[in-house]
Scaffold this motif. Structure first.
Motif, PDB file in Angstrom:
ATOM      1  N   LEU A  46      -9.406  -3.264  -9.938  1.00 39.71           N
ATOM      2  CA  LEU A  46      -8.469  -2.232 -10.376  1.00 39.71           C
ATOM      3  C   LEU A  46      -8.632  -0.973  -9.544  1.00 39.71           C
ATOM      4  O   LEU A  46      -9.746  -0.518  -9.332  1.00 39.71           O
ATOM      5  N   PRO A  47      -7.544  -0.398  -9.097  1.00 39.18           N
ATOM      6  CA  PRO A  47      -7.653   0.953  -8.546  1.00 39.18           C
ATOM      7  C   PRO A  47      -7.843   1.918  -9.706  1.00 39.18           C
ATOM      8  O   PRO A  47      -7.558   1.580 -10.851  1.00 39.18           O
ATOM      9  N   THR A  48      -8.323   3.106  -9.444  1.00 34.36           N
ATOM     10  CA  THR A  48      -8.518   4.064 -10.525  1.00 34.36           C
ATOM     11  C   THR A  48      -7.177   4.587 -10.993  1.00 34.36           C
ATOM     12  O   THR A  48      -6.205   4.601 -10.259  1.00 34.36           O
TER      13      THR A  48
ATOM     14  N   PRO B  64       0.811  -1.225   0.000  1.00 35.88           N
ATOM     15  CA  PRO B  64       0.000   0.000   0.000  1.00 35.88           C
ATOM     16  C   PRO B  64       0.842   1.272   0.000  1.00 35.88           C
ATOM     17  O   PRO B  64       0.400   2.313  -0.483  1.00 35.88           O
ATOM     18  N   ASP B  65       2.061   1.187   0.492  1.00 35.72           N
ATOM     19  CA  ASP B  65       2.950   2.357   0.580  1.00 35.72           C
ATOM     20  C   ASP B  65       3.215   3.002  -0.772  1.00 35.72           C
ATOM     21  O   ASP B  65       3.600   4.169  -0.836  1.00 35.72           O
ATOM     22  N   ILE B  66       2.980   2.262  -1.848  1.00 40.42           N
ATOM     23  CA  ILE B  66       3.213   2.847  -3.173  1.00 40.42           C
ATOM     24  C   ILE B  66       2.356   4.098  -3.373  1.00 40.42           C
ATOM     25  O   ILE B  66       2.739   5.015  -4.088  1.00 40.42           O
ATOM     26  N   GLY B  67       1.220   4.155  -2.702  1.00 45.35           N
ATOM     27  CA  GLY B  67       0.347   5.323  -2.785  1.00 45.35           C
ATOM     28  C   GLY B  67       0.947   6.581  -2.186  1.00 45.35           C
ATOM     29  O   GLY B  67       0.415   7.678  -2.375  1.00 45.35           O
ATOM     30  N   ASN B  68       2.061   6.462  -1.474  1.00 46.91           N
ATOM     31  CA  ASN B  68       2.727   7.619  -0.864  1.00 46.91           C
ATOM     32  C   ASN B  68       3.718   8.310  -1.791  1.00 46.91           C
ATOM     33  O   ASN B  68       4.269   9.343  -1.443  1.00 46.91           O
ATOM     34  N   ILE B  69       3.963   7.734  -2.961  1.00 47.64           N
ATOM     35  CA  ILE B  69       4.902   8.350  -3.911  1.00 47.64           C
ATOM     36  C   ILE B  69       4.092   9.327  -4.755  1.00 47.64           C
ATOM     37  O   ILE B  69       3.746   9.081  -5.900  1.00 47.64           O
ATOM     38  N   SER B  70       3.785  10.450  -4.167  1.00 46.24           N
ATOM     39  CA  SER B  70       2.762  11.358  -4.706  1.00 46.24           C
ATOM     40  C   SER B  70       3.103  12.013  -6.033  1.00 46.24           C
ATOM     41  O   SER B  70       2.215  12.494  -6.714  1.00 46.24           O
ATOM     42  N   PHE B  71       4.356  12.036  -6.440  1.00 46.31           N
ATOM     43  CA  PHE B  71       4.719  12.627  -7.731  1.00 46.31           C
ATOM     44  C   PHE B  71       4.938  11.569  -8.810  1.00 46.31           C
ATOM     45  O   PHE B  71       5.376  11.888  -9.909  1.00 46.31           O
ATOM     46  N   LEU B  72       4.619  10.316  -8.504  1.00 44.88           N
ATOM     47  CA  LEU B  72       4.813   9.232  -9.471  1.00 44.88           C
ATOM     48  C   LEU B  72       3.908   9.437 -10.679  1.00 44.88           C
ATOM     49  O   LEU B  72       2.694   9.516 -10.553  1.00 44.88           O
TER      50      LEU B  72
ATOM     51  N   LYS C   8      -5.474  -0.443  -2.966  1.00 40.25           N
ATOM     52  CA  LYS C   8      -6.395   0.671  -3.241  1.00 40.25           C
ATOM     53  C   LYS C   8      -5.709   2.022  -3.091  1.00 40.25           C
ATOM     54  O   LYS C   8      -6.135   3.015  -3.661  1.00 40.25           O
ATOM     55  N   GLU C   9      -4.609   2.064  -2.345  1.00 34.89           N
ATOM     56  CA  GLU C   9      -3.858   3.308  -2.156  1.00 34.89           C
ATOM     57  C   GLU C   9      -3.253   3.824  -3.458  1.00 34.89           C
ATOM     58  O   GLU C   9      -2.861   4.987  -3.544  1.00 34.89           O
ATOM     59  N   MET C  10      -3.200   2.977  -4.474  1.00 34.01           N
ATOM     60  CA  MET C  10      -2.713   3.438  -5.778  1.00 34.01           C
ATOM     61  C   MET C  10      -3.617   4.522  -6.347  1.00 34.01           C
ATOM     62  O   MET C  10      -3.183   5.319  -7.174  1.00 34.01           O
TER      63      MET C  10
END
Length: 168
Positions: free
Chosen positions: A137-139, A91-99, A115-117
């Motif tokens: 799928l996440p959005t 879920p931490d991948i959702g924290n890379i806000s400039f990806l 879902k954090e994606m």
């Protein structure tokens, strides 16, 4: 007049210090998220690229497979394609806000996409071809599905909201 100049100078210094602290925190957040990603890789890459390169002692923008934006000095691209990786996406991948681009095709990632994606509002491209993902799928704006078992979007909604590449 001297007092107001000193005050103005002091305010500029305070703002700069705050900006520097914010920048460090943000790149540290990116680094933490990527180190967590690495921790979810079971075989820690047969080519040893991540094992030898992704560490807290190396600046994240110098890591293999990572590209940082020049403007913000934040992680903008993550390309782990064709590395023979096995694992899950944390879920931490959702924290890379400039990806803006995530390419993990031709590996053996599995499980659900977190879902954090959906927090990756700058994500423009995501290529997941030839992995073993399941679930919803996440959005996201551009998704390459390829060989996976994902479900969750109707084709009409997909055409309206996303550009999807489906390869067989």
């Amino acid at each position: 007049m001297v007092t107001s100049s000193c005050f103005l100078f002091s305010m500029v210094v305070v703002v700069l210090i705050q900006f520097i602290r914010t920048s460090e925190t943000n790149i540290t957040t990116d680094q933490s998220a990527l180190l967590e990603f690495r921790a979810h890789i079971i075989n820690l890459d047969p080519q040893h690229i991540l094992a030898n390169n992704w560490s807290s002692t190396t600046p994240v923008c110098n890591w293999a497979a990572v590209t940082c934006s020049r403007r913000h000095n934040r992680v903008a691209t993550l390309n782990l394609s064709y590395m023979g990786l096995v694992g899950t996406i944390p879920p931490d991948i959702g924290n890379i806000s400039f990806l803006a681009s995530l390419d993990i095709r031709n590996n053996s990632f599995s499980g659900n996409l977190p879902k954090e994606m959906a927090h990756l509002c700058r994500l423009k491209e995501m290529n997941l071809d030839f992995n073993e993902f399941r679930g919803r799928l996440p959005t996201g704006p551009v998704i390459a599905l390829g060989v996976n078992a994902l479900r969750g979007l109707s084709i009409v909604l997909t055409v309206l909201l996303f550009k999807i590449y489906i390869r067989s």
